[in-house]
Design an enzyme around this catalytic site. Structure first.
Site, PDB file in Angstrom:
ATOM      1  N   TYR A 146      47.504  -1.425  59.876  1.00  0.00           N
ATOM      2  CA  TYR A 146      46.640  -2.512  60.733  1.00  0.00           C
ATOM      3  C   TYR A 146      46.865  -2.724  61.992  1.00  0.00           C
ATOM      4  O   TYR A 146      46.413  -2.520  62.937  1.00  0.00           O
ATOM      5  CB  TYR A 146      46.288  -3.754  59.898  1.00  0.00           C
ATOM      6  CG  TYR A 146      45.317  -4.587  60.458  1.00  0.00           C
ATOM      7  CD1 TYR A 146      43.976  -4.483  60.158  1.00  0.00           C
ATOM      8  CD2 TYR A 146      45.638  -6.068  60.834  1.00  0.00           C
ATOM      9  CE1 TYR A 146      43.028  -5.255  60.635  1.00  0.00           C
ATOM     10  CE2 TYR A 146      44.661  -6.655  61.060  1.00  0.00           C
ATOM     11  CZ  TYR A 146      43.342  -6.631  61.109  1.00  0.00           C
ATOM     12  OH  TYR A 146      42.499  -7.301  61.884  1.00  0.00           O
ATOM     13  N   TYR A 160      39.613   4.032  78.342  1.00  0.00           N
ATOM     14  CA  TYR A 160      37.908   4.302  78.456  1.00  0.00           C
ATOM     15  C   TYR A 160      37.462   3.466  79.637  1.00  0.00           C
ATOM     16  O   TYR A 160      36.643   3.791  80.630  1.00  0.00           O
ATOM     17  CB  TYR A 160      37.038   4.162  77.268  1.00  0.00           C
ATOM     18  CG  TYR A 160      36.883   5.347  76.490  1.00  0.00           C
ATOM     19  CD1 TYR A 160      37.971   5.872  75.889  1.00  0.00           C
ATOM     20  CD2 TYR A 160      35.682   6.021  76.563  1.00  0.00           C
ATOM     21  CE1 TYR A 160      37.941   6.947  75.229  1.00  0.00           C
ATOM     22  CE2 TYR A 160      35.558   7.175  75.897  1.00  0.00           C
ATOM     23  CZ  TYR A 160      36.583   7.681  75.304  1.00  0.00           C
ATOM     24  OH  TYR A 160      36.415   8.869  74.588  1.00  0.00           O
ATOM     25  N   ARG A 187      43.411 -13.379  50.963  1.00  0.00           N
ATOM     26  CA  ARG A 187      43.872 -14.288  52.056  1.00  0.00           C
ATOM     27  C   ARG A 187      44.143 -15.715  51.625  1.00  0.00           C
ATOM     28  O   ARG A 187      43.352 -15.927  50.434  1.00  0.00           O
ATOM     29  CB  ARG A 187      42.756 -14.278  53.183  1.00  0.00           C
ATOM     30  CG  ARG A 187      42.806 -12.797  53.766  1.00  0.00           C
ATOM     31  CD  ARG A 187      42.044 -13.169  55.080  1.00  0.00           C
ATOM     32  NE  ARG A 187      42.414 -12.017  55.929  1.00  0.00           N
ATOM     33  CZ  ARG A 187      43.330 -12.231  56.871  1.00  0.00           C
ATOM     34  NH1 ARG A 187      44.050 -13.162  57.028  1.00  0.00           N
ATOM     35  NH2 ARG A 187      43.615 -10.983  57.653  1.00  0.00           N
TER      36      ARG A 187
HETATM   37  N1  UDP Z   1      49.752 -16.867  51.365  1.00  0.00           N
HETATM   38  C1  UDP Z   1      50.186 -17.732  50.339  1.00  0.00           C
HETATM   39  N2  UDP Z   1      49.472 -17.601  49.297  1.00  0.00           N
HETATM   40  C2  UDP Z   1      48.261 -16.898  48.854  1.00  0.00           C
HETATM   41  C3  UDP Z   1      47.998 -15.997  49.772  1.00  0.00           C
HETATM   42  C4  UDP Z   1      48.517 -16.218  51.164  1.00  0.00           C
HETATM   43  O1  UDP Z   1      51.084 -18.650  50.389  1.00  0.00           O
HETATM   44  O2  UDP Z   1      47.879 -16.675  47.832  1.00  0.00           O
HETATM   45  C5  UDP Z   1      50.372 -16.936  52.644  1.00  0.00           C
HETATM   46  C6  UDP Z   1      50.725 -15.561  53.194  1.00  0.00           C
HETATM   47  O3  UDP Z   1      52.113 -15.072  52.883  1.00  0.00           O
HETATM   48  C7  UDP Z   1      50.667 -16.119  54.659  1.00  0.00           C
HETATM   49  C8  UDP Z   1      49.490 -17.020  54.846  1.00  0.00           C
HETATM   50  O4  UDP Z   1      49.533 -17.487  53.669  1.00  0.00           O
HETATM   51  O5  UDP Z   1      51.835 -16.379  55.245  1.00  0.00           O
HETATM   52  C9  UDP Z   1      48.343 -16.355  55.553  1.00  0.00           C
HETATM   53  O6  UDP Z   1      47.908 -15.473  54.618  1.00  0.00           O
HETATM   54  P1  UDP Z   1      46.616 -14.424  54.775  1.00  0.00           P
HETATM   55  O7  UDP Z   1      46.687 -13.169  54.148  1.00  0.00           O
HETATM   56  O8  UDP Z   1      45.506 -15.401  54.784  1.00  0.00           O
HETATM   57  O9  UDP Z   1      46.553 -13.992  56.313  1.00  0.00           O
HETATM   58  P2  UDP Z   1      47.922 -13.325  57.505  1.00  0.00           P
HETATM   59  O10 UDP Z   1      49.196 -13.525  57.013  1.00  0.00           O
HETATM   60  O11 UDP Z   1      47.073 -12.077  57.867  1.00  0.00           O
HETATM   61  O12 UDP Z   1      47.762 -14.446  58.780  1.00  0.00           O
END
Ligand code: UDP
Length: 328
Positions: A146, A160, A187
């Site tokens: 990603y 571009y 998430r």
């Molecule tokens: N996270 C968590 N429990 C969950 C899902 C995510 O503690 O059930 C944590 C994850 O490890 C991260 C934060 O929440 O530190 C945000 O995670 P998310 O996947 O929403 O987004 P990103 O890491 O891309 O910001």
């Protein structure tokens, strides 16, 4: 009437953008391959004469008849669990997909905005993150598919612009939430609210000291709209600088939902950023933009949305145990 193509139209952000551009009086052409998008997010638009939908994968050649004024490239899987499930598609939509969008923009003489991300900063050594920071990304980790696709997307967009003179805009989106987020995308916000609604414990990954800064979707859409209409070509952070630890966030969700369940700790995913907070000085100065919706207000609206979903959606959630390889 302006004609606007939105890729990823059936997704969380894409669908809100469709609503906004329809409201602005545009003819909106939504495009999505529906891998992670859901037609339910846009079904209210199908009856409108100024909306059409193409079920198409933007990684393949895009043909849109007629003129186009704007292209918003918002197609992409966008959660760590998605990258793990569909890493190749994630890479393709951020590379081949944007190449097709830019080629289309060139022939149509359209202005393009691309959805970039705070992930271009990786696990940042600079805090808060401003646009001049180049980031700390692991190209071969699980998030690499990603992060590097989005970094390539920024590079090809600038190329571009400079080489073909295409009008381009780059928005770096920080964590955003609101209605139409997928309840099962893994998430943190849908995970916690889903767990509360099902009467399960809330799963904190790591010790919960990592931080995030959550922006309500309407604020984000306003920032994107202003950036697209501006003449600013360099990347602009759009996000809410109100920073919170994941532990504090779990407490807020417990209070909001009134759940009597407890918090349980699971291992931290590989390369999970320790802290994240946008520096929005540039957005304030150039766009006169800043977020307006408080977390309390935004979370309440989002909770009401999740509560209204049918049980088959509520119980069709991602099982984190499937994704052990993602963890340390
Ligand atoms: N996270 C968590 N429990 C969950 C899902 C995510 O503690 O059930 C944590 C994850 O490890 C991260 C934060 O929440 O530190 C945000 O995670 P998310 O996947 O929403 O987004 P990103 O890491 O891309 O910001």
């Amino acid at each position: 009437m302006k004609r606007t193509l939105i890729t990823g139209a059936a997704g969380f952000l894409g669908s809100h953008l469709c609503d906004r551009f329809i409201k602005e009086g545009h003819h909106v052409i939504g495009m999505d391959n529906l891998i992670t998008g859901d037609l339910k997010n846009i079904e209210h638009l199908f009856k409108l004469p100024n909306f059409e939908f193409y079920h198409h994968d933007v990684s393949k050649f895009i043909h849109v008849p007629g003129e186009l004024d704007y292209i918003l490239h918002f197609a992409s899987p966008a959660s760590p669990i998605d990258y793990l499930k569909i890493p190749i598609q994630t890479l393709k939509v951020g590379s081949l997909g944007i190449h097709n969008c830019l080629g289309l923009a060139r022939v149509k003489n359209a202005r393009v905005i691309i959805a970039s991300t705070s992930e271009v900063y990786g696990d940042p050594h600079v805090h808060p993150q401003d646009e001049d920071y180049w980031g700390n990304v692991n190209p071969v980790g699980p998030r690499g598919v990603y992060d590097e696709a989005k970094r390539f997307q920024e590079a090809i967009t600038m190329a571009y612009h400079t080489y073909h003179n295409v009008a381009t805009r780059i928005v770096r989106i920080f964590n955003t939430y609101g209605p139409r987020m997928r309840l099962n995308d893994g998430r943190v916000l849908p995970a916690f609210i889903g767990q509360a609604l099902r009467g399960e414990d809330l799963t904190i990954f790591g010790d919960g000291s990592q931080t995030r800064s959550f922006c309500y979707v309407d604020d984000l859409v306003e920032g994107i709209y202003r950036l697209l209409m501006s003449d600013y070509v360099q990347p602009v952070n759009v996000g809410n600088p109100s920073e919170i630890t994941i532990s504090q966030f779990a407490e807020e969700i417990i209070k909001l939902t009134g759940t009597t369940q407890k918090v349980v700790y699971k291992s931290l995913p590989t390369d999970d950023p320790k802290q994240r907070k946008p520096d929005i000085t540039r957005a304030r100065q150039i766009l006169g933009w800043e977020p307006k919706v408080s977390r309390e207000e935004g979370l309440k609206i989002t909770y009401d949305y999740f509560k209204s979903l049918p049980d088959e959606v509520l119980y069709n959630y991602a099982d984190h145990r499937e994704f052990d390889s993602f963890k340390k």
